[in-house]
Design an enzyme around this catalytic site. Structure first.
Site, PDB file in Angstrom:
ATOM      1  N   LYS A   1      74.181  28.120  32.694  1.00 13.05           N
ATOM      2  CA  LYS A   1      73.694  29.051  33.881  1.00 13.05           C
ATOM      3  C   LYS A   1      75.021  29.282  34.716  1.00 13.05           C
ATOM      4  CE  LYS A   1      70.342  29.379  37.533  1.00 13.05           C
ATOM      5  NZ  LYS A   1      70.142  30.809  37.103  1.00 13.05           N
TER       6      LYS A   1
ATOM      7  N   HIS B   1      69.069  23.160  35.874  1.00 19.65           N
ATOM      8  CA  HIS B   1      69.309  24.180  34.916  1.00 19.65           C
ATOM      9  C   HIS B   1      70.162  23.732  33.795  1.00 19.65           C
ATOM     10  CE1 HIS B   1      67.085  26.924  37.628  1.00 19.65           C
ATOM     11  NE2 HIS B   1      66.549  27.404  36.676  1.00 19.65           N
TER      12      HIS B   1
ATOM     13  N   GLY C   1      65.298  40.840  35.859  1.00 19.32           N
ATOM     14  CA  GLY C   1      65.197  39.614  36.121  1.00 19.32           C
ATOM     15  C   GLY C   1      66.420  38.626  36.519  1.00 19.32           C
ATOM     16  N   THR C   2      67.419  39.474  36.295  1.00 19.13           N
ATOM     17  CA  THR C   2      68.798  38.779  36.755  1.00 19.13           C
ATOM     18  C   THR C   2      68.955  38.163  38.123  1.00 19.13           C
ATOM     19  OG1 THR C   2      69.776  40.533  35.106  1.00 19.13           O
ATOM     20  CG2 THR C   2      71.281  39.459  37.071  1.00 19.13           C
TER      21      THR C   2
HETATM   22  P1  NAD Z   1      72.478  35.179  28.536  1.00 20.38           P
HETATM   23  O1  NAD Z   1      73.797  34.881  28.970  1.00 20.38           O
HETATM   24  O2  NAD Z   1      72.062  34.293  27.472  1.00 20.38           O
HETATM   25  O3  NAD Z   1      72.221  36.576  28.300  1.00 20.38           O
HETATM   26  C1  NAD Z   1      72.692  37.791  28.887  1.00 20.38           C
HETATM   27  C2  NAD Z   1      72.872  39.100  27.774  1.00 20.38           C
HETATM   28  O4  NAD Z   1      73.366  40.083  28.463  1.00 20.38           O
HETATM   29  C3  NAD Z   1      73.943  38.463  26.653  1.00 20.38           C
HETATM   30  O5  NAD Z   1      73.534  38.751  25.395  1.00 20.38           O
HETATM   31  C4  NAD Z   1      75.027  39.373  26.984  1.00 20.38           C
HETATM   32  O6  NAD Z   1      75.912  39.646  25.945  1.00 20.38           O
HETATM   33  C5  NAD Z   1      74.387  40.760  27.574  1.00 20.38           C
HETATM   34  N1  NAD Z   1      75.026  41.766  28.269  1.00 20.38           N
HETATM   35  C6  NAD Z   1      76.311  41.268  28.922  1.00 20.38           C
HETATM   36  N2  NAD Z   1      77.036  42.506  29.507  1.00 20.38           N
HETATM   37  C7  NAD Z   1      75.960  43.472  28.921  1.00 20.38           C
HETATM   38  C8  NAD Z   1      76.087  45.075  29.029  1.00 20.38           C
HETATM   39  N3  NAD Z   1      76.946  45.540  29.795  1.00 20.38           N
HETATM   40  N4  NAD Z   1      75.087  45.590  28.484  1.00 20.38           N
HETATM   41  C9  NAD Z   1      74.096  44.857  27.723  1.00 20.38           C
HETATM   42  N5  NAD Z   1      74.009  43.494  27.659  1.00 20.38           N
HETATM   43  C10 NAD Z   1      74.932  42.962  28.226  1.00 20.38           C
HETATM   44  O7  NAD Z   1      71.665  34.864  29.821  1.00 20.38           O
HETATM   45  P2  NAD Z   1      69.975  34.637  30.029  1.00 20.38           P
HETATM   46  O8  NAD Z   1      69.780  33.035  30.337  1.00 20.38           O
HETATM   47  O9  NAD Z   1      69.333  35.301  29.465  1.00 20.38           O
HETATM   48  O10 NAD Z   1      70.021  35.007  31.550  1.00 20.38           O
HETATM   49  C11 NAD Z   1      70.213  36.570  31.993  1.00 20.38           C
HETATM   50  C12 NAD Z   1      69.988  36.573  33.772  1.00 20.38           C
HETATM   51  O11 NAD Z   1      68.488  36.316  33.676  1.00 20.38           O
HETATM   52  C13 NAD Z   1      70.537  35.431  34.575  1.00 20.38           C
HETATM   53  O12 NAD Z   1      70.884  35.996  35.748  1.00 20.38           O
HETATM   54  C14 NAD Z   1      69.307  34.268  34.676  1.00 20.38           C
HETATM   55  O13 NAD Z   1      69.743  33.488  35.948  1.00 20.38           O
HETATM   56  C15 NAD Z   1      68.209  35.434  34.624  1.00 20.38           C
HETATM   57  N6  NAD Z   1      67.076  34.547  34.632  1.00 20.38           N
HETATM   58  C16 NAD Z   1      66.062  35.066  35.381  1.00 20.38           C
HETATM   59  C17 NAD Z   1      64.575  34.458  35.053  1.00 20.38           C
HETATM   60  C18 NAD Z   1      63.621  35.301  35.790  1.00 20.38           C
HETATM   61  O14 NAD Z   1      62.304  34.573  35.890  1.00 20.38           O
HETATM   62  N7  NAD Z   1      63.814  35.990  36.876  1.00 20.38           N
HETATM   63  C19 NAD Z   1      64.437  33.658  33.946  1.00 20.38           C
HETATM   64  C20 NAD Z   1      65.564  33.189  33.072  1.00 20.38           C
HETATM   65  C21 NAD Z   1      66.626  33.674  33.542  1.00 20.38           C
END
Ligand code: NAD
Length: 264
Positions: free
Chosen positions: A157, A153, A96-97
């Site tokens: 973000k 957002h 979802g990233t």
């Molecule tokens: P966030 O920063 O809250 O969470 C990211 C997590 O990944 C953190 O806990 C971090 O420690 C962890 N992480 C970093 N490196 C890592 C590694 N090597 N191994 C394992 N974990 C690791 O971010 P978020 O708000 O949860 O969003 C994450 C991504 O999802 C962003 O790119 C955001 O834009 C995207 N997103 C997509 C949707 C969708 O519908 N596709 C919705 C919301 C957010």
């Protein structure tokens, strides 16, 4: 037993929502949670007695059922590493990233020829339904209507404009036969002159804890249409990702799947 999930980024905003939702559903099992070494202790505290926690997806995959699905909401580099590993170990993966480069998306497309992979910049059903109707609207309104997008957002973000805004922009551009990379305008500052006919503005606001707002504007002579989607919580994204994971277990490799494929 229903579907088993491994969550990568389990301490993140999306990761925590996913773990909570999976824990509430009797048909779903959480079999592993991964985050960075700094965050593994926090995840372990929340997961006591629930599932193994690790800072290494590779180590964890050796301990989970073979039919498990991985869901990754982290960062582009981490998601790419998860994709390579999922393919090498033959686990379906939902990403979802957002903020992936064209090269990273091409690599995912190539990995998807050998292993089930799913990536969507927005997992919400509502956004994908809007995406479906945009080409019809763009065509019905015609060239007199300027098309613009605004997104809002939360302050944390990291990418801008949002992946969803870019996807909506691409949909609008394709409806007019344009290339989004040539017509996108994400900066207006100073004496910039009149708006071009072949242009789609995509602008971003950041602040507070806004989960996600996207508005598509069609502005024509004497009238304006606005279509706005408000995400009230992260739950709808998490539910979409879980649904994608269940759906993916029944798909063969061949293409990089998205919510549009799942809905059709
Ligand atoms: P966030 O920063 O809250 O969470 C990211 C997590 O990944 C953190 O806990 C971090 O420690 C962890 N992480 C970093 N490196 C890592 C590694 N090597 N191994 C394992 N974990 C690791 O971010 P978020 O708000 O949860 O969003 C994450 C991504 O999802 C962003 O790119 C955001 O834009 C995207 N997103 C997509 C949707 C969708 O519908 N596709 C919705 C919301 C957010």
């Amino acid at each position: 037993m229903g579907t088993s999930f491994v969550i990568v980024g389990a301490n993140g905003r999306m990761g925590r929502t996913l773990c909570d939702l999976i824990g509430q559903e009797p048909d779903l099992s959480l079999v592993g949670a991964v985050d960075t070494p700094e965050h593994v202790a926090d995840v372990s505290l929340r997961m006591v007695g629930k599932c193994p926690v690790s800072d290494s997806l590779e180590n964890l995959l050796a301990r989970v059922p073979k039919e498990s699905v991985i869901i990754d909401f982290t960062s582009p580099a981490v998601s790419m590493a998860s994709a390579r590993l999922a393919c090498a170990k033959h686990f379906p993966l939902v990403i979802g990233t957002t903020g992936l480069t064209r090269e990273q998306i091409s690599e995912l497309e190539s990995l998807a020829t050998t292993n089930p992979l799913f990536w969507s910049s927005n997992m919400s059903i509502g956004i994908n339904a809007i995406r479906k109707i945009l080409p019809d609207l763009a065509q019905a309104l015609g060239a007199d209507y300027d098309m613009e997008i605004m997104e809002i957002h939360h302050r944390h973000k990291k990418d801008s404009p949002s992946g969803t805004a870019l996807t909506l922009g691409k949909t609008l551009a394709e409806a007019r036969g344009w290339d989004i990379d040539k017509v996108r305008c994400s900066k207006r500052d100073g004496i910039i002159g009149e708006r071009k006919d072949e242009e789609i503005g995509i602008q971003a606001l950041r602040g507070g804890d806004v989960v996600g707002v996207h508005t598509v504007y069609f502005m024509g002579p004497g009238e304006r249409i606005e279509i706005t989607h408000h995400a009230h919580s992260r739950e709808n994204f998490a539910r979409g990702a879980i649904r994608a994971g269940i759906w993916l277990t029944e798909q063969k490799p061949g293409k990089l799947y998205s919510v549009a494929d799942m809905l059709s």
